[in-house]
Structures are given as C-alpha cells and as structure tokens.
Design a protein around this motif. Sequence first.
Motif, PDB file in Angstrom:
ATOM      1  N   GLN B  85     -18.777 -36.479 -21.118  1.00 23.83           N
ATOM      2  CA  GLN B  85     -19.074 -36.297 -19.409  1.00 23.83           C
ATOM      3  C   GLN B  85     -19.638 -36.745 -18.629  1.00 23.83           C
ATOM      4  N   GLU B  86     -20.648 -38.125 -18.452  1.00 28.38           N
ATOM      5  CA  GLU B  86     -20.518 -38.657 -17.608  1.00 28.38           C
ATOM      6  C   GLU B  86     -19.566 -38.949 -16.599  1.00 28.38           C
ATOM      7  N   SER B  89     -17.793 -36.130 -14.871  1.00 28.06           N
ATOM      8  CA  SER B  89     -18.455 -35.346 -13.406  1.00 28.06           C
ATOM      9  C   SER B  89     -18.139 -36.534 -12.125  1.00 28.06           C
ATOM     10  N   TYR B  90     -18.088 -37.730 -12.828  1.00 28.71           N
ATOM     11  CA  TYR B  90     -17.743 -38.920 -11.386  1.00 28.71           C
ATOM     12  C   TYR B  90     -16.754 -38.497 -11.207  1.00 28.71           C
ATOM     13  N   ALA B 126     -18.966 -26.647 -17.161  1.00 25.42           N
ATOM     14  CA  ALA B 126     -19.526 -28.190 -16.607  1.00 25.42           C
ATOM     15  C   ALA B 126     -19.836 -29.588 -16.993  1.00 25.42           C
ATOM     16  N   GLY B 128     -21.257 -32.101 -18.030  1.00 26.73           N
ATOM     17  CA  GLY B 128     -22.113 -33.076 -16.357  1.00 26.73           C
ATOM     18  C   GLY B 128     -23.222 -33.126 -16.117  1.00 26.73           C
ATOM     19  N   HIS B 129     -23.606 -33.552 -15.242  1.00 25.95           N
ATOM     20  CA  HIS B 129     -24.317 -33.459 -14.035  1.00 25.95           C
ATOM     21  C   HIS B 129     -23.643 -32.901 -12.814  1.00 25.95           C
ATOM     22  N   GLY B 130     -24.708 -32.349 -11.652  1.00 22.05           N
ATOM     23  CA  GLY B 130     -23.706 -31.774 -10.626  1.00 22.05           C
ATOM     24  C   GLY B 130     -23.699 -31.608 -10.443  1.00 22.05           C
ATOM     25  N   TYR B 132     -20.173 -29.201  -9.797  1.00 22.39           N
ATOM     26  CA  TYR B 132     -18.422 -29.497 -10.068  1.00 22.39           C
ATOM     27  C   TYR B 132     -18.256 -28.226 -11.402  1.00 22.39           C
ATOM     28  N   SER B 207     -17.335 -41.899  -5.574  1.00 21.43           N
ATOM     29  CA  SER B 207     -18.360 -40.347  -6.065  1.00 21.43           C
ATOM     30  C   SER B 207     -19.818 -40.437  -4.887  1.00 21.43           C
TER      31      SER B 207
END
Lengths: 477, 354
Positions: B85-86, B89-90, B126, B128-130, B132, B207
Amino acid sequence: MWEIKHSRSASFYDRFERKGGNTEITHYCPGCGHGVMQKLIAEAIDDFGIQDRAILVGPVGCSIFMYYYLDVGNISASHGRAPAVATGVKRARPEAVVFCYQGDGDLAAIGGNEILHAANRGESITVFFINNGIYGMTGGQMAPTTPLGQRTTTSPRGRSFEVEGPPMRMCELLATLDGPAYIERVALTNARQNMRARKAVRKALRNQVEGRGFSFVEILSPCPSGWKVPPEEANRWVEKYMVPVFPLQVFRDLDHSDRLPKGIDVSKGGGIPFAADPPVPAAEAPEGGSVARGTIGEEALTLSGFGGQGVLFAGMALAEGAMREGLEVTWIPSYGPEMRGGTAHCHLRLSRQPIASPWISRPTSLIAFNQPSIGKFAHAIQPGGLLLANASMVKEVPDRKDIRIVRIPSYEIASELGSAKSTNMVMLGAYLELTGAVDQESILAAFVEKGTRPGMLESNRRAIEAGRRAAVEAEQA
Amino acid sequence: MRLLMKGNEAVMHGAIAAGCRAFFGYPITPASEIAEMASLLLPDVGGVFIPAESEIAAIQMLFGASSAGVRAMTASSGPGISLMQEGISYMAGALLPGVIVDVQRAGPGLGNLGVEQGDYHQVVKAGGHGCYKTPVFAPNSVQEMCDLTIHAFDVADRYRTPVMVLADGALGQMMEPVTITTSAAPEPEKPWAVTGTAQTRQNLITSILLEHEKQEMHITGLERTYAEIEKNEVRWEEVRTEDAEILIVAFGISSRIARAAVAMARAGGVRVGLLRPISLFPFPARRLRQLAGKVYAILVLELNNGQMVDDVRLHVAGITPVELMRRTGGMMPAAEEVAEALRKMEKECVGNQA
C-alpha cells in the motif's frame, strides 16, 4: 597539473527554478557535506559525458531535493526504497546510468533490506551513501550510524551499547556479499580527503558505464545543524568522532566486465500474444472428439483422496478431455499448505451450458480414492448419482439404495499393470465407462498435446482401459 | 483456440499480451503461480522477472520500471498487498501507471489460504495514505483473469494511475478454458517517463509538493481524473434483471454462486436478477440506483464481513431494503442456501408491498 574551476558544472541547473524562493542558492545548511558531494557527482557526470543518460533516484531525507539542482533524469523514491526503484529503472533501461543518493537513516535503517538485496543481486547501479550519523531533515534524531555516546534528540543521554546498540557499518556488512563490484568509504574532512572522495565518486560511476556491476561509496559527511556544532568545527568532528568508528578504506574492488544485467528488450514488446502461439502439434494424436462425443448433459463430479494419489491430476485430465469435446469446464482444487500426505479433492463441472458456480455441494458423481472421502462427500451425492470407490482403500460404503455404487480395486489393477502410480488413471477409466462423460481418446489427445512421452501415454491408455474393463465386470457382478 | 489453465496463469498470459515486460514479485499462496508464470514467460519475450526481497521492494521496483516507461506489474495476496500500500500511494501521487493483482485469501493477519473477499476495503477504498483512488476490476472467471488484466494495463496508461485487479484464491487456483486475447488499445507514447535520454532528461517523477497550494492543485487534478474514470470506465454485468423483483448484488467469485442461485430461484418461480459490478471503482452506482427503483429488495452476497454492502447501501440510499448474506474465513455458502435466502426475501418483501 591543477585546474581551478570557477564555472558551475553543466549538470547543475543554472537557476534552481524547481526550488521556489531564492533560486540562486541551495537549501543546504552552512557546513553541510551535501553541496560538496553533489558537486563531485555533477562534475563526474560532465566529464564522462553521461548527462542525458544519468538518472538520479533520490529518496527521503535532505537529499530529496536534489532534483532542484541536478539537471539529469530525476525520480523521487519513498523512504529507504531507492535501491528497489533503481532496480526497476535499470532493468527497464539498461543503457541509463542509474544512481541512488541516500542518507544513513534512509539506507541503513528503513531501507536496510533494499540495499542489502540490490547489492547482493549485483544490480548495475551506483549508490552514494551519505553517512552523517544522524537524521538531518527531521531535526537530529539518532540513526543506526550514530556513534556510541553521541547525544541526539532521541538519545538525549547519549547512545549506549545496552539500549540502542552499537553503530552499524554498512560497507563492512555489504562486503560480506559476493554481489558488489566496488565498495569504498571516504570522508569529507579536508581537501585531501575530498579529493579521495572525488576519485571514489568517479570510479563508482565509471564502473556502471563500463558494466562492472554494483558500486557503493560511503561518504562520512558533516551535519553541523543535526549535531548542533558550529559549521567550522564540523569537518573536524567527522575526523574525531566518525572516522575512528568507520575506517576509511576500499572494501571491494573487482574488475568484472560481464555484470551488466539482462535488461528489457523493449523492441520485442510489440504486443505479440505469447500464449496464442499454436502449441507444438501432437506427434501422433489419437483421434479425439472435437465435438462432444460423450453422452453427458450436466455433470458435477467430486474427486477426493490423499495428496499424492493423483486425484487432482485425474480431474485435470478429464477437464482437458472435456474441453476438447467443446464442453464448458470448471476444475477447482482444494489447496493448502500441505505439500504431500494431506487430503486433496477437486470439483469438476462439465456442461453444455456456461457454468455458474464452480463449487459442488451436491455432486452427481463422487470418485472416492480413500475412506475419509466417503465420510466427507458420499452423503451429498444426488439421488440417481454415482459413487465410484477405490476398493483398495475404501472398505465401507454408505448404505444408500438411491445411488449407484461401484467398487474397483484400482491399486491392485494398476500394480498388475506394473504401475501402481496409475491408480488414478484406472479410476478415471472406470468413470468414463460408467458415465460416458468424455471419450477416452479426447483425454489421451490432451496428454499428447502436453508432451507426454510415448511410453507414459501407452501406460495411461492401458490403465484407463483396465479401469473400463473392471467397471464392466463390477457392474456384472 | 481454447487452453485449459489456472486463473493465475491466465493473468500472466494476458499481461504479456498487453505488452507487460517486467514483473517484480514475492511468493505468497494463493498468488504464487502468477510470479512463476512471469519468470517462465517474460524472458522469452524480452522481458524481465525479478524475485523481490519483499512486497515492499516489489512495488517499488514496479515504481521504477513504470517511471522508466515500461509496462510492468506485480501480484500478491492480502498480507502482501498490505505491504504494497505504501508504494501504491506513491505511484498514485507520482501519476505512475502499473498493474497490481490481489489474489485474496482469508484474513486478518495470517488468516488462512481459503477463499475470501476481505480485501475489498483496502483495495477499493485506497488502502494507502492520502487522497487517491485506484481503478479496480474484479474478474469472476479464468477468462476474465486474462481479459481484465489486459484491460487494467490499458486503463493504467490512459489515466496514468495504478490499477488493481481484485481476484481471490478460487479464481487463481481454478482451471477453465481460456482464449488469450490481445490489448484493445496500442500502448501509448509516454513522453513523461524518465528513460535516460536527452528528450526525457528534464522529466521529474515525484509525489512531493511542498507548497500546500500546489498539493491541493495536484489532488484536484487527481479528482478530475477519477471523475473521468467514473464517466468512462464503469463496467458491470446483469443476469435476468429485465423483470426482476428481487436483486442480488455480488462481485468476483461470489457472483458465480449468485448466478447459480438465480437459476435455482428462477426455477422455483422467484423473479430474481443479478447485478455484478465488474469495476468496483468506479462503482456501477447509476445502474444500481435504477434497478433499486424497480425491485422490492436487494440481497448483497459477499465472502467477507460486509464491505461492498457499504457501497450498495450508499447508492441505494434507502429507497429499497438491502440485506447482507456473507461467509468468512474461507467458508462458502452453497448456491442452494443463497437461493433459499432469495425465496425467503421474495416471500417477505414482495408479499408485503404488493
């Protein structure tokens, strides 16, 4: 002998437009080592004429903003992952000169695994490891390379052997691996050492240009802001507190010329479907039905036994044969962590219509290779259905009058044929005889197509046909 | 020509047909055959397979190959997808295309190797973080394991986004006849890539946007892309919905059970139809709303603790009762049980409102 450079390297941007604010100066603190290092790298890129080919993978840390300054292809990686990203880039573009520029928190802590494995694979990349013994960007926390006794914002009493453990020496660690071609540690402490660093930088980049494999340069570098020392004392600090912990030396210097990894031949990527290529034609395929020749309309078959009895394979063979007769087919196995000796079963549906669920809760037929399969599945057989049991291992069958029960001593039959492993083919043959589901030649045609050797093909045919005879006998009995 | 193969094998045949030339993977049951096929097939078409040291590294290698403009992918199961997931996200933040296949197993934690759909939330919402999202396609047959992998590459390049294929252990391990198809769209030019040439030297893949205004603009741009995706990329399948009084909604492998249940219930006189979302983001929201207005009740069938049902309820917005039927942990409802639930639902809901 001496050339004094007053001009900026061509591999730096003239103005740092990406930076915003003051586009004339970098964001590095006074006394920081990054400026010197990046200058050495830029000059080497100029001198080797590789500016267009150069790709910098910049990870998290003070170095993340190198793309403000270096006029080369730039890719930002997440924290610690630059060697993995660089692996992807280099394998995709073997002609590019790919280099990482990582700090000590990034490389030695969070990215420990990535650097270890990129080095071990001998990736044809160059890694510059800026070791200042501290997390600079986040404000001076303890890093894996912080010397014992040093006070940081997260080791306020000083790093101790007992609590935080001793500092990690990455060059020494990587030098235990066979993969790397070149490993050296240098330090930015004075003009003489800076020239050594310059030499190491050039060697590490030239190695990649010449295809020598993985090159790694560790640079002991001042961070006066992180250490809370005046800039003018920072170089001396490196010498006094870091060099004794991290000795300056060459750890590996191999001259390999055959290390360039096999990259991707993009010219072959024309979207030609690989699997659509016709399979190797069957040498002498038995006559198999191209239109369903079996007599079955809708079959829900469960095959069950011990792992190693060829249960899944028998199901697969039947599925292959059925597909060749134009039937719709689903084959779904039980799967688990056991490699052998566990239980194995599969569900096989054959139909002239599209198949909805691949699972079977009420089978029309059950082929039971062992006794536990009876307990597990026999009760669920649909009325009018078939229970085909391997009499060699199944001693008790359920007392059901509403299903057809046929027992075949398949192990004995297979053994008589000289191939105890063919038990599954004997069972399959009996099943074909009893149900007429699929023509046996369709199955044998599939074996041929899969490249089954003639001897094995014949052995399978004998086993299937013996199974058929046994089924006829069992029915007559 | 039809070939009998496992879903996991079909994924890789599709990927290669789509022009995928790099695979970075880490073994995990029940997804490992995808990596095995990649290692077998890619070198023959000039591609590369790297056995990565972890899923964390695998996704970052994909990040790198994609940055360099090559069609690339990875595959895993739930525990590995969590680690990826990291990187996803990137990739979303850096506008990088790429395909990630999740062959789900049962969780949380190590769970077991059984068939489950418990990754719906982490994949569709989503994980991962953020700010998106990623387009998600959910196959329900071995043929679709191939076809939707190809489609995922096309969508990934068209919108410069990572795309996920959400499968499960059953689809990965089962065999069905497959016809290998080819990519619908030619692989587009990628002038944004960093390829180590003079033309791409000033390109930047990143990013990070330190200035808040620019980060907000970037996210607004992503939102515009997602709005385009919602406009153009919705996919679903319907079975017998034309006169349906009861609707069953299911995705992936559970839609196969639902399909069998629909046939059984229909045979018993229950007018039931199936809506199968194929794209989970974008969700077939409009069609669901239309159908919700026509039926008396909706049954959602999932092999998890009730995850897609959140989206169904969101879009149905209370105009029709929505019930959940689910199994977890690798357990499977029999089609007969689902058909029985549909019959019961008809009795209760259709009777009451008629």
